[in-house]
Write an enzyme that holds these catalytic residues in place. Structure first.
Site, PDB file in Angstrom:
ATOM      1  NE  ARG A  92      -3.238   2.011   2.049  1.00  0.00           N
ATOM      2  CZ  ARG A  92      -4.213   2.628   1.411  1.00  0.00           C
ATOM      3  NH1 ARG A  92      -5.160   1.955   0.836  1.00  0.00           N
ATOM      4  NH2 ARG A  92      -4.242   3.946   1.350  1.00  0.00           N
ATOM      5  CG  ASP A 116      -4.612  -2.784   4.627  1.00  0.00           C
ATOM      6  OD1 ASP A 116      -5.607  -2.440   5.285  1.00  0.00           O
ATOM      7  OD2 ASP A 116      -3.595  -2.101   4.564  1.00  0.00           O
TER       8      ASP A 116
HETATM    9  C1  UD1 Z   1       0.777   5.282   7.767  1.00  0.00           C
HETATM   10  C2  UD1 Z   1       1.567   4.063   8.176  1.00  0.00           C
HETATM   11  C3  UD1 Z   1       0.734   3.107   8.997  1.00  0.00           C
HETATM   12  C4  UD1 Z   1       0.103   3.821  10.161  1.00  0.00           C
HETATM   13  C5  UD1 Z   1      -0.629   5.087   9.696  1.00  0.00           C
HETATM   14  C6  UD1 Z   1      -1.175   5.915  10.840  1.00  0.00           C
HETATM   15  C7  UD1 Z   1       3.087   3.816   6.328  1.00  0.00           C
HETATM   16  C8  UD1 Z   1       3.551   2.964   5.203  1.00  0.00           C
HETATM   17  N1  UD1 Z   1       2.035   3.387   6.986  1.00  0.00           N
HETATM   18  O1  UD1 Z   1      -0.281   4.816   6.913  1.00  0.00           O
HETATM   19  O2  UD1 Z   1       1.579   2.051   9.457  1.00  0.00           O
HETATM   20  O3  UD1 Z   1      -0.821   2.958  10.782  1.00  0.00           O
HETATM   21  O4  UD1 Z   1       0.257   5.908   8.928  1.00  0.00           O
HETATM   22  O5  UD1 Z   1      -0.163   6.252  11.713  1.00  0.00           O
HETATM   23  O6  UD1 Z   1       3.688   4.823   6.644  1.00  0.00           O
HETATM   24  N2  UD1 Z   1      -7.458   8.576   5.326  1.00  0.00           N
HETATM   25  C9  UD1 Z   1      -8.522   8.982   4.535  1.00  0.00           C
HETATM   26  N3  UD1 Z   1      -8.270   9.659   3.381  1.00  0.00           N
HETATM   27  C10 UD1 Z   1      -7.011   9.953   2.979  1.00  0.00           C
HETATM   28  C11 UD1 Z   1      -5.930   9.551   3.794  1.00  0.00           C
HETATM   29  C12 UD1 Z   1      -6.177   8.852   4.958  1.00  0.00           C
HETATM   30  O7  UD1 Z   1      -9.676   8.707   4.862  1.00  0.00           O
HETATM   31  O8  UD1 Z   1      -6.843  10.563   1.925  1.00  0.00           O
HETATM   32  C13 UD1 Z   1      -7.725   7.828   6.555  1.00  0.00           C
HETATM   33  C14 UD1 Z   1      -7.298   6.375   6.421  1.00  0.00           C
HETATM   34  O9  UD1 Z   1      -8.337   5.605   5.846  1.00  0.00           O
HETATM   35  C15 UD1 Z   1      -7.026   5.988   7.855  1.00  0.00           C
HETATM   36  C16 UD1 Z   1      -6.504   7.285   8.485  1.00  0.00           C
HETATM   37  O10 UD1 Z   1      -6.923   8.332   7.608  1.00  0.00           O
HETATM   38  O11 UD1 Z   1      -8.223   5.617   8.500  1.00  0.00           O
HETATM   39  C17 UD1 Z   1      -4.998   7.327   8.671  1.00  0.00           C
HETATM   40  O12 UD1 Z   1      -4.381   7.238   7.441  1.00  0.00           O
HETATM   41  P1  UD1 Z   1      -2.916   7.794   7.143  1.00  0.00           P
HETATM   42  O13 UD1 Z   1      -2.421   8.639   8.265  1.00  0.00           O
HETATM   43  O14 UD1 Z   1      -2.925   8.368   5.781  1.00  0.00           O
HETATM   44  O15 UD1 Z   1      -2.079   6.430   7.152  1.00  0.00           O
HETATM   45  P2  UD1 Z   1      -1.118   5.855   6.041  1.00  0.00           P
HETATM   46  O16 UD1 Z   1      -0.226   6.910   5.519  1.00  0.00           O
HETATM   47  O17 UD1 Z   1      -1.913   5.059   5.065  1.00  0.00           O
END
Ligand code: UD1
Length: 424
Positions: A92, A116
């Protein structure tokens, strides 16, 4: 397919060294795309996600070499801008090439990563932010297609939620944009700070590093560099919680206590003795831990990635406590596996209430993802008998040589092929 055979009953005792963070190293590799030439990254963990990211970068035209913990990424003058589904779906985090490709090529076609086992993970914030920087973004045929024919321009972006991935994509895209970008409500995770530090070393102009307002002044070009990955706070936290659960005494060399303040506070409340020496972090536990209430939040809050381990800790602790998950809506799926070990944990929406049991009882369980997998192995260490944790490949995505490191701390963990696995 492989599994871990975990014999419970031995405390974790000794020293273990933590390497660079998965969630930083993968992004640093993508950041390398922003500059032509050879970037060298040190302290990159030996995990399968790094192998997948290397493959993706090769597909984009870079040469990637790995020698022990050093990864070199040699980026040509012209990179390709299409990240195909068969590679992206394995990882991802590969969505983090979107920002660098758009900045470098004025175009990016990145397959949608899909879901996932921890819940739906949208990209709306990434895409709306890139549009604010002048990109045209469409989602078609399972691909994000972003275009900025005449280059990106600086803009003001307010994130509804401090998304780690969106902050990183916007940050990388903004480094080569025309003018100044301000990202408000930006993520402040140490891995985001690490990326900022590498970008600055490459020639980027970024103010507010480590705060929730990042100000990026676009520059004409960046140059390749050498950078050491920030230590993995989630792996460090896993060892710390493991020490508490097994009533052990673990020193995590290279572990950064300053990146785990709330976690260590909770472990101190549980009864642990914590020593933050210069060379690392020592966590020792003499009695049965006390259950702790925890609420997951973006950094500097309690990390969601350590939530499964803290639920596992509560499952063997004295008393009752509630863990509230605020980042992912489906991150309690592993609780059913924990229940197979005799844990008394009830979930209701984004809450999990555990009544600690003095001891769990070994059973076969399945690791649904990286962190829940590690939590199940830790739970197995406290259980009576032999716990079989299937799905070792999930754990390999984030923990280098997990079984070997556990055994170096006195655990009895065997990695073996899984005779019960079959493909239908
Ligand atoms: C990163 C980490 C992951 C960690 C997470 C939160 C990596 C590879 N992974 O994931 O291990 O658990 O940060 O600390 O660095 N969301 C939306 N829309 C968006 C973006 C995010 O709805 O455009 C939501 C996601 O569905 C989720 C939440 O925001 O519920 C957190 O996401 P995000 O902080 O973006 O996590 P990742 O970058 O995917």
């Amino acid at each position: 397919m492989e599994r871990f055979r975990v014999t419970g009953g031995t405390p974790l005792v000794g020293e273990v060294r933590v390497t660079g963070a998965k969630n930083s190293a993968l992004k640093l590799m993508a950041v390398a795309l922003l500059a032509e030439g050879r970037t060298t990254l040190r302290d990159v963990p030996a995990i399968t996600d790094v192998t997948y990211m290397a493959e993706l970068l090769r597909r984009l035209g870079a040469e990637v070499d790995r020698d022990d913990d050093i990864v070199t990424v040699d980026v040509p003058a012209k990179v390709r801008f299409a990240a195909p589904y068969h590679l992206v779906r394995r990882l991802r985090a590969s969505i983090c090439v979107l920002g660098p490709l758009l900045a470098r090529c004025g175009a990016a076609d990145v397959a949608l990563p899909g879901g996932d086992a921890i819940g739906s993970r949208g990209l709306g914030l990434h895409l709306a932010g890139l549009e604010k920087l002048g990109a045209t973004v469409t989602v078609e045929h399972g691909f994000v297609m972003a275009r900025a024919g005449r280059g990106l321009r600086g803009g003001n972006v307010w994130l509804d939620f401090p998304s780690v991935g969106a902050t990183e994509n916007l940050l990388t895209a903004a480094t080569l944009a025309d003018g100044t970008t301000v990202i408000d409500n930006a993520a402040r995770e140490p891995e985001v700070v690490d990326i900022c530090r590498m970008l600055v070393r490459m020639g980027a102009k970024i103010d507010g590093i480590g705060t929730s307002t990042l100000r990026i002044e676009g520059v004409d070009g960046l140059s390749s560099t050498l950078h050491t990955t920030v230590p993995d706070r989630i792996v460090t936290g896993t060892w710390a919680i493991g020490a508490v659960m097994t009533r052990g005494d673990v020193t995590v060399l290279n572990g950064r206590a300053d990146h785990l303040e709330i976690v260590l506070d909770k472990l101190a409340y549980a009864g642990a003795t914590i020593d933050t020496a210069d060379e690392g972090l020592r966590v020792a536990m003499w009695d049965r831990p006390r259950a702790v209430d925890v609420v997951t939040l973006p950094y500097p809050g309690f990390p969601t990635d350590l939530q499964p381990m803290i639920v596992a800790l509560n499952a063997v602790a004295e008393g009752t406590a509630m863990v509230t998950e605020n980042v992912y809506e489906a991150r309690f799926m592993f609780v059913n596996e924990l229940a197979r070990l005799g844990a008394d944990v009830r979930t209701d929406g984004h809450h999990a209430v555990a009544n600690g049991r003095p001891r769990l009882s070994a059973a076969p369980v399945a690791a649904p993802d990286i962190r829940a997998g590690a939590a199940l192995v830790l739970a197995g260490l406290t259980a009576e008998g032999e716990t079989l944790v299937s799905g070792a490949h999930h754990i390999d995505r984030g923990y280098p040589n997990f079984a070997g490191q556990l055994n170096s701390l006195g655990a009895h963990v065997v990695r073996e092929s899984d005779p019960d696995h079959f493909d239908a």
